[in-house]
Design a protein around this motif. Structure first.
Motif, short mmCIF file in Angstrom:
data_model
loop_
_atom_site.label_atom_id
_atom_site.label_comp_id
_atom_site.label_asym_id
_atom_site.label_seq_id
_atom_site.Cartn_x
_atom_site.Cartn_y
_atom_site.Cartn_z
N PRO A 113 0.98 -1.30 0.09
CA PRO A 113 0.60 -0.17 -0.28
C PRO A 113 0.79 1.19 -0.17
O PRO A 113 1.81 1.37 0.52
CB PRO A 113 -0.80 -0.17 1.27
CG PRO A 113 -0.59 -1.94 1.65
CD PRO A 113 0.15 -2.25 1.49
N LEU A 114 0.37 2.31 -1.04
CA LEU A 114 1.07 3.23 -0.61
C LEU A 114 1.46 4.20 0.42
O LEU A 114 2.15 4.81 1.03
CB LEU A 114 0.26 4.83 -1.30
CG LEU A 114 0.54 4.92 -2.87
CD1 LEU A 114 0.05 5.72 -3.56
CD2 LEU A 114 1.95 4.86 -3.86
N ALA A 115 0.26 3.62 1.57
CA ALA A 115 1.00 4.16 3.53
C ALA A 115 1.58 3.49 4.08
O ALA A 115 2.35 4.66 4.45
CB ALA A 115 -0.82 4.20 3.80
N ASP A 163 5.57 6.28 5.25
CA ASP A 163 5.58 5.58 6.05
C ASP A 163 7.22 6.25 6.71
O ASP A 163 8.22 5.67 5.68
CB ASP A 163 5.96 4.15 7.13
CG ASP A 163 6.07 3.78 8.21
OD1 ASP A 163 6.44 4.99 9.01
OD2 ASP A 163 5.68 3.21 9.31
N PRO A 164 7.68 7.30 7.37
CA PRO A 164 9.09 7.77 7.59
C PRO A 164 9.73 6.49 7.96
O PRO A 164 11.37 6.19 7.63
CB PRO A 164 8.65 8.54 8.37
CG PRO A 164 7.40 8.63 8.88
CD PRO A 164 6.52 7.82 8.16
N THR A 198 6.94 11.85 -3.68
CA THR A 198 6.94 13.30 -3.58
C THR A 198 5.93 14.07 -3.41
O THR A 198 5.72 14.83 -2.41
CB THR A 198 8.17 14.03 -4.45
OG1 THR A 198 9.36 12.06 -4.01
CG2 THR A 198 8.96 15.03 -4.12
N PRO A 199 5.04 13.92 -4.71
CA PRO A 199 3.96 15.06 -5.09
C PRO A 199 2.82 14.94 -3.68
O PRO A 199 1.58 15.66 -3.42
CB PRO A 199 3.80 14.94 -6.40
CG PRO A 199 4.18 14.06 -7.09
CD PRO A 199 5.22 13.52 -5.71
N LEU A 200 3.32 13.15 -2.85
CA LEU A 200 1.78 13.13 -2.32
C LEU A 200 2.43 13.83 -0.26
O LEU A 200 0.96 13.83 -0.44
CB LEU A 200 1.99 11.63 -1.89
CG LEU A 200 1.09 11.12 -3.61
CD1 LEU A 200 1.41 9.81 -3.39
CD2 LEU A 200 -0.21 11.47 -3.92
N ASP A 201 3.32 14.34 -0.78
CA ASP A 201 3.38 14.41 1.11
C ASP A 201 3.23 15.95 0.76
O ASP A 201 3.22 17.06 0.17
CB ASP A 201 5.47 15.10 0.61
CG ASP A 201 5.67 13.18 0.76
OD1 ASP A 201 5.15 12.05 1.48
OD2 ASP A 201 7.06 13.25 0.22
#
Length: 131
Positions: A81-83, A87-88, A128-131
């Motif tokens: 999953p993208l989540a 996750d850092p 990156t664009p999701l941050d």
């Protein structure tokens, strides 16, 4: 670890056709049944030890975990999953030893293994664009 992909055949009308064909051949996933979101920037290896090439990543929205059937080129398939990728704690480093030398690369450290190199760069470009 990598995404499906490969060389463009003479029969491929364009690189999207190559991506669709290679995905079907390598993992048995028919992407035409899913939504094409777009393409990322072309990407090339940073190492001069690798022959000159580039990859053009295409991004599709895929619901759930569709049926896949890996061919002989693929040792396994897993979905993330993208989540999880965002996750850092998952993003870190990978150190590769070649002979007596070591190089450290940015990486996604997952339970299934480590994603680094061009695949890491593609994922980072996507996320990156999701941050």
């Amino acid at each position: 670890m990598s995404f499906p992909g490969g060389r463009r055949d003479k029969a491929d009308e364009h690189l999207l056709a190559t991506a669709l064909r290679e995905t079907m051949e390598e993992v048995g996933l028919v992407l035409r049944a899913h939504v094409l979101i777009g393409q990322l920037d072309d990407i090339a290896p940073r190492s001069t030890d690798i022959p000159s090439l580039f990859a053009r990543p295409y991004v599709f929205a895929v619901e759930g975990h569709p049926h896949t059937s890996p061919n002989h080129e693929v040792s396994g398939i897993f979905w993330v999953p993208l989540a999880v990728l965002r996750d850092p704690d998952v993003f870190g480093e990978y150190t590769l030893k070649v002979g007596s030398a070591s190089r450290t690369f940015p990486a996604y450290n997952l339970e299934h293994g480590t994603i680094w190199g061009m695949t890491e760069r593609m994922l980072t470009m996507l996320l990156t664009p999701l941050d």
